[in-house]
Design a protein around this motif. Structure first.
Motif, PDB file in Angstrom:
ATOM      1  N   LYS A  99     -55.464   7.676 -22.322  1.00 51.08           N
ATOM      2  CA  LYS A  99     -54.605   6.552 -21.965  1.00 51.08           C
ATOM      3  C   LYS A  99     -53.841   6.812 -20.668  1.00 51.08           C
ATOM      4  O   LYS A  99     -53.672   5.911 -19.845  1.00 51.08           O
ATOM      5  CB  LYS A  99     -53.642   6.243 -23.109  1.00 51.08           C
ATOM      6  N   SER A 100     -53.379   8.035 -20.465  1.00 49.41           N
ATOM      7  CA  SER A 100     -52.627   8.329 -19.243  1.00 49.41           C
ATOM      8  C   SER A 100     -53.511   8.280 -18.000  1.00 49.41           C
ATOM      9  O   SER A 100     -53.025   8.051 -16.891  1.00 49.41           O
ATOM     10  CB  SER A 100     -51.938   9.691 -19.338  1.00 49.41           C
ATOM     11  N   LEU A 101     -54.839   8.484 -18.181  1.00 47.66           N
ATOM     12  CA  LEU A 101     -55.741   8.404 -17.032  1.00 47.66           C
ATOM     13  C   LEU A 101     -55.746   7.003 -16.427  1.00 47.66           C
ATOM     14  O   LEU A 101     -55.986   6.845 -15.223  1.00 47.66           O
ATOM     15  CB  LEU A 101     -57.165   8.790 -17.437  1.00 47.66           C
ATOM     16  N   ALA A 102     -55.494   5.988 -17.242  1.00 45.37           N
ATOM     17  CA  ALA A 102     -55.447   4.620 -16.712  1.00 45.37           C
ATOM     18  C   ALA A 102     -54.364   4.509 -15.642  1.00 45.37           C
ATOM     19  O   ALA A 102     -54.567   3.895 -14.589  1.00 45.37           O
ATOM     20  CB  ALA A 102     -55.206   3.621 -17.839  1.00 45.37           C
ATOM     21  N   THR A 103     -53.221   5.121 -15.901  1.00 45.66           N
ATOM     22  CA  THR A 103     -52.138   5.126 -14.909  1.00 45.66           C
ATOM     23  C   THR A 103     -52.469   6.053 -13.750  1.00 45.66           C
ATOM     24  O   THR A 103     -52.267   5.713 -12.579  1.00 45.66           O
ATOM     25  CB  THR A 103     -50.817   5.561 -15.570  1.00 45.66           C
ATOM     26  N   GLU A 104     -53.002   7.232 -14.061  1.00 48.17           N
ATOM     27  CA  GLU A 104     -53.345   8.213 -13.029  1.00 48.17           C
ATOM     28  C   GLU A 104     -54.367   7.657 -12.039  1.00 48.17           C
ATOM     29  O   GLU A 104     -54.266   7.875 -10.831  1.00 48.17           O
ATOM     30  CB  GLU A 104     -53.892   9.473 -13.687  1.00 48.17           C
ATOM     31  N   GLN A 116     -55.489  -3.792 -26.673  1.00 47.51           N
ATOM     32  CA  GLN A 116     -56.578  -3.043 -27.310  1.00 47.51           C
ATOM     33  C   GLN A 116     -56.429  -1.550 -27.077  1.00 47.51           C
ATOM     34  O   GLN A 116     -56.656  -0.742 -27.988  1.00 47.51           O
ATOM     35  CB  GLN A 116     -57.923  -3.536 -26.787  1.00 47.51           C
ATOM     36  N   LEU A 117     -56.049  -1.170 -25.858  1.00 46.38           N
ATOM     37  CA  LEU A 117     -55.856   0.255 -25.565  1.00 46.38           C
ATOM     38  C   LEU A 117     -54.720   0.822 -26.399  1.00 46.38           C
ATOM     39  O   LEU A 117     -54.829   1.940 -26.931  1.00 46.38           O
ATOM     40  CB  LEU A 117     -55.573   0.450 -24.074  1.00 46.38           C
ATOM     41  N   ASP A 118     -53.633   0.073 -26.533  1.00 53.40           N
ATOM     42  CA  ASP A 118     -52.496   0.543 -27.331  1.00 53.40           C
ATOM     43  C   ASP A 118     -52.884   0.767 -28.781  1.00 53.40           C
ATOM     44  O   ASP A 118     -52.324   1.652 -29.455  1.00 53.40           O
ATOM     45  CB  ASP A 118     -51.352  -0.472 -27.257  1.00 53.40           C
ATOM     46  N   GLU A 119     -53.839  -0.020 -29.276  1.00 53.11           N
ATOM     47  CA  GLU A 119     -54.251   0.082 -30.675  1.00 53.11           C
ATOM     48  C   GLU A 119     -55.217   1.241 -30.930  1.00 53.11           C
ATOM     49  O   GLU A 119     -55.426   1.633 -32.085  1.00 53.11           O
ATOM     50  CB  GLU A 119     -54.899  -1.232 -31.122  1.00 53.11           C
ATOM     51  N   LEU A 120     -55.802   1.785 -29.878  1.00 48.01           N
ATOM     52  CA  LEU A 120     -56.770   2.869 -30.032  1.00 48.01           C
ATOM     53  C   LEU A 120     -56.068   4.215 -30.170  1.00 48.01           C
ATOM     54  O   LEU A 120     -55.011   4.440 -29.578  1.00 48.01           O
ATOM     55  CB  LEU A 120     -57.700   2.926 -28.816  1.00 48.01           C
ATOM     56  N   PRO A 121     -56.645   5.153 -30.941  1.00 49.47           N
ATOM     57  CA  PRO A 121     -56.117   6.522 -30.928  1.00 49.47           C
ATOM     58  C   PRO A 121     -56.364   7.141 -29.560  1.00 49.47           C
ATOM     59  O   PRO A 121     -57.306   6.759 -28.858  1.00 49.47           O
ATOM     60  CB  PRO A 121     -56.934   7.223 -32.012  1.00 49.47           C
ATOM     61  N   ASP A 122     -55.504   8.074 -29.175  1.00 57.15           N
ATOM     62  CA  ASP A 122     -55.637   8.683 -27.851  1.00 57.15           C
ATOM     63  C   ASP A 122     -56.494   9.942 -27.926  1.00 57.15           C
ATOM     64  O   ASP A 122     -56.687  10.525 -28.991  1.00 57.15           O
ATOM     65  CB  ASP A 122     -54.265   9.023 -27.285  1.00 57.15           C
ATOM     66  N   LEU A 123     -57.019  10.337 -26.781  1.00 58.60           N
ATOM     67  CA  LEU A 123     -57.812  11.555 -26.651  1.00 58.60           C
ATOM     68  C   LEU A 123     -57.114  12.475 -25.659  1.00 58.60           C
ATOM     69  O   LEU A 123     -56.782  12.058 -24.546  1.00 58.60           O
ATOM     70  CB  LEU A 123     -59.215  11.228 -26.136  1.00 58.60           C
ATOM     71  N   GLN A 124     -56.919  13.719 -26.046  1.00 60.61           N
ATOM     72  CA  GLN A 124     -56.324  14.691 -25.142  1.00 60.61           C
ATOM     73  C   GLN A 124     -57.345  15.130 -24.090  1.00 60.61           C
ATOM     74  O   GLN A 124     -58.535  15.293 -24.402  1.00 60.61           O
ATOM     75  CB  GLN A 124     -55.851  15.917 -25.921  1.00 60.61           C
ATOM     76  N   VAL A 125     -56.915  15.302 -22.858  1.00 59.82           N
ATOM     77  CA  VAL A 125     -57.736  15.962 -21.845  1.00 59.82           C
ATOM     78  C   VAL A 125     -57.502  17.458 -22.032  1.00 59.82           C
ATOM     79  O   VAL A 125     -56.387  17.948 -21.828  1.00 59.82           O
ATOM     80  CB  VAL A 125     -57.353  15.526 -20.421  1.00 59.82           C
TER      81      VAL A 125
END
Length: 282
Positions: A99-104, A116-125
């Motif tokens: 999710k943070s990559l979208a901002t990056e 939709q993105l907010d509803e998804l579980p996040d993945l760690q880099v």
């Protein structure tokens, strides 16, 4: 599916200035288009795959960015734009996530996509263990015919390296093709455009786009792990001149049509189903 439209909106905003002060929507020396293209594919896969969402929520998978894979048999190395993998060690909280990559990356999302993105579980880099999905994005925006050998070789070497490292991994190729009849190339215009006239590249359309599509269709594909080839290939046809103007997605021919194996949506559906079937028990 949102990936192609996310990419088109992203490309509409020029990137950082090059050494001559030119700002390009597409610069062949930059990887901004491939990073965002792969981010969009991962977004759609997370939305489409029940198992992938469950694995992300449980911390069973992590994200690798610009991850180098090594073909076990040949020692060949290749850097992949994005991979989804088992963590190399116990997952740790990271400031970088899917999710943070979208901002990056500076990806602009619509209100619907944001929800939709907010509803998804996040993945760690994080550090990558066994790769489950490997994503490679390539673009042909100008000089279509001249670029065909390079496009084929780079894509072909990608699935060979991925499956040389792990025959169980799903190798996905995402190809973007420009259907515009004219284009301002960052290579041809390798000088300050503020002080020099623009040199336009001309294309024969839709013939040039069709030639690229036909070449992509020659790349091996596989339906089981004992075979050689990509597990899925998706194509997006765009139309833009690289002059700061609009970037649009071409849905009519020559773009692949719904139901075609190379249609972007078909690729996402196939890969989500393959992930659910192949990695249900990780």
């Amino acid at each position: 599916m949102h990936g192609p439209y996310i990419l088109a909106r992203f490309l509409q905003v020029p990137g950082k200035p090059d050494k001559y002060g030119n700002q390009w929507q597409y610069n062949s020396r930059s990887d901004r288009h491939s990073k965002v293209g792969c981010w969009g594919v991962a977004f759609d896969l997370l939305t489409a795959s029940t198992q992938l969402r469950a694995h992300a929520a449980a911390g069973k998978v992590v994200l690798g960015v610009n991850h180098s894979m090594t073909d076990f048999a040949t020692g060949r190395r290749k850097k992949l734009d994005l991979v989804i993998a088992r963590p190399a060690s116990a997952p740790e909280t990271s400031r970088r996530t899917f999710k943070s990559l979208a901002t990056e990356y500076g990806i602009g999302l619509t209100d619907t996509e944001t929800r939709q993105l907010d509803e998804l579980p996040d993945l760690q880099v994080a550090a990558v263990g066994a790769v489950l999905i490997a994503l490679e994005a390539k673009a042909t925006m100008t000089a279509h015919i001249k670029s065909l050998p390079r496009l084929y070789d780079e894509l072909n070497s990608s699935h060979l390296c991925v499956h040389g490292a792990s025959s169980a991994a799903l190798a996905i190729g995402y190809v973007q093709i420009n259907n515009s009849e004219s284009f301002v190339s960052s290579v041809t215009n390798n000088r300050a455009l503020a002080d020099n006239p623009v040199i336009w590249s001309k294309h024969r359309q839709p013939e040039d786009t069709l030639r690229v599509i036909d070449k992509v269709k020659e790349i091996p594909r596989r339906s089981k792990s004992s075979e050689v080839g990509f597990d899925g290939i998706g194509l997006s046809v765009l139309d833009f001149k690289n002059d700061g103007g609009p970037v649009t997605i071409v849905n009519d021919p020559p773009a692949p049509q719904h139901g075609d194996s190379f249609h972007y949506d078909s690729m996402i559906v196939r890969m989500a189903n393959e992930y659910d079937a192949t990695f249900a028990n990780i």
